[in-house]
Design a protein around this motif. Sequence first.
Motif, PDB file in Angstrom:
ATOM      1  N   ASP A 106       0.859  -1.190   0.000  1.00  0.00           N
ATOM      2  CA  ASP A 106       0.000   0.000   0.000  1.00  0.00           C
ATOM      3  C   ASP A 106       0.891   1.235   0.000  1.00  0.00           C
ATOM      4  O   ASP A 106       1.231   1.777   1.048  1.00  0.00           O
ATOM      5  CB  ASP A 106      -0.921  -0.007   1.217  1.00  0.00           C
ATOM      6  N   TRP A 107       1.303   1.667  -1.195  1.00  0.00           N
ATOM      7  CA  TRP A 107       2.252   2.777  -1.310  1.00  0.00           C
ATOM      8  C   TRP A 107       1.698   4.082  -0.778  1.00  0.00           C
ATOM      9  O   TRP A 107       2.438   4.873  -0.190  1.00  0.00           O
ATOM     10  CB  TRP A 107       2.711   2.924  -2.762  1.00  0.00           C
ATOM     11  N   LYS A 109       2.538   8.219   3.213  1.00  0.00           N
ATOM     12  CA  LYS A 109       2.007   9.042   4.309  1.00  0.00           C
ATOM     13  C   LYS A 109       2.795   8.785   5.589  1.00  0.00           C
ATOM     14  O   LYS A 109       3.180   9.716   6.296  1.00  0.00           O
ATOM     15  CB  LYS A 109       0.521   8.755   4.521  1.00  0.00           C
ATOM     16  N   PHE A 110       3.071   7.514   5.895  1.00  0.00           N
ATOM     17  CA  PHE A 110       3.857   7.167   7.077  1.00  0.00           C
ATOM     18  C   PHE A 110       5.244   7.818   7.016  1.00  0.00           C
ATOM     19  O   PHE A 110       5.736   8.371   8.000  1.00  0.00           O
ATOM     20  CB  PHE A 110       4.002   5.644   7.185  1.00  0.00           C
ATOM     21  N   ILE A 111       5.876   7.760   5.855  1.00  0.00           N
ATOM     22  CA  ILE A 111       7.214   8.339   5.688  1.00  0.00           C
ATOM     23  C   ILE A 111       7.171   9.838   5.931  1.00  0.00           C
ATOM     24  O   ILE A 111       8.019  10.382   6.651  1.00  0.00           O
ATOM     25  CB  ILE A 111       7.777   8.013   4.292  1.00  0.00           C
ATOM     26  N   LEU A 112       6.186  10.505   5.351  1.00  0.00           N
ATOM     27  CA  LEU A 112       6.075  11.956   5.535  1.00  0.00           C
ATOM     28  C   LEU A 112       5.728  12.311   6.976  1.00  0.00           C
ATOM     29  O   LEU A 112       6.328  13.222   7.558  1.00  0.00           O
ATOM     30  CB  LEU A 112       5.029  12.529   4.574  1.00  0.00           C
ATOM     31  N   ALA A 116      10.661   9.854   7.787  1.00  0.00           N
ATOM     32  CA  ALA A 116      11.458   8.625   7.723  1.00  0.00           C
ATOM     33  C   ALA A 116      11.888   8.321   6.296  1.00  0.00           C
ATOM     34  O   ALA A 116      11.760   7.186   5.825  1.00  0.00           O
ATOM     35  CB  ALA A 116      10.662   7.468   8.311  1.00  0.00           C
ATOM     36  N   VAL A 117      12.438   9.312   5.607  1.00  0.00           N
ATOM     37  CA  VAL A 117      12.853   9.092   4.223  1.00  0.00           C
ATOM     38  C   VAL A 117      13.964   8.052   4.114  1.00  0.00           C
ATOM     39  O   VAL A 117      14.184   7.479   3.048  1.00  0.00           O
ATOM     40  CB  VAL A 117      13.291  10.407   3.531  1.00  0.00           C
ATOM     41  N   GLN A 118      14.654   7.769   5.218  1.00  0.00           N
ATOM     42  CA  GLN A 118      15.720   6.760   5.197  1.00  0.00           C
ATOM     43  C   GLN A 118      15.176   5.360   4.931  1.00  0.00           C
ATOM     44  O   GLN A 118      15.949   4.443   4.653  1.00  0.00           O
ATOM     45  CB  GLN A 118      16.527   6.786   6.501  1.00  0.00           C
ATOM     46  N   LEU A 119      13.868   5.179   4.966  1.00  0.00           N
ATOM     47  CA  LEU A 119      13.274   3.879   4.656  1.00  0.00           C
ATOM     48  C   LEU A 119      13.213   3.621   3.154  1.00  0.00           C
ATOM     49  O   LEU A 119      12.901   2.510   2.735  1.00  0.00           O
ATOM     50  CB  LEU A 119      11.868   3.775   5.257  1.00  0.00           C
TER      51      LEU A 119
END
Length: 138
Positions: A75-76, A81-84, A88-91
């Motif tokens: 579910d991109w 949304k989770f990253i933003l 957590a862009v390191q993911l």
Amino acid sequence: MEINTEDLVSAYLNIRNEREAILREYERADNELKAEMSKLEAALLDVCNSVNADSIKTTHGTVMRKLNQKFFCSDWDNFYKFILDNQAVQLLERRVHQGNIKQFMEDTQGDGLPPGVNVLREYGVSVRKASAGIVTGK
């Protein structure tokens, strides 16, 4: 000395065809070896599991049982949304999506590259085999 384009293209196609044949033979032989190794790995994993060992030392080498993990996203939209939300862009992997950046550059003509992004442009050639019945001039 005059360069004969016909000879260059012919030589190029001959080399490409030979490389493709060599690659097909390599892949066939390599796939056979991979299949044999997979069978041996399964047998060795069975041994490790049966004696509940994470490693087994032999005179020829050491077998180590390991847990492999592969992460994937189903579910991109939620993941983005989770990253933003969590900064957590390191993911994500560190690479530029070539097609998307090319489209972005076309859409924003004249705005230049995004900060921190560079472009390498170089000419190359591609050679296609002639279709039957097509004759071209020199």
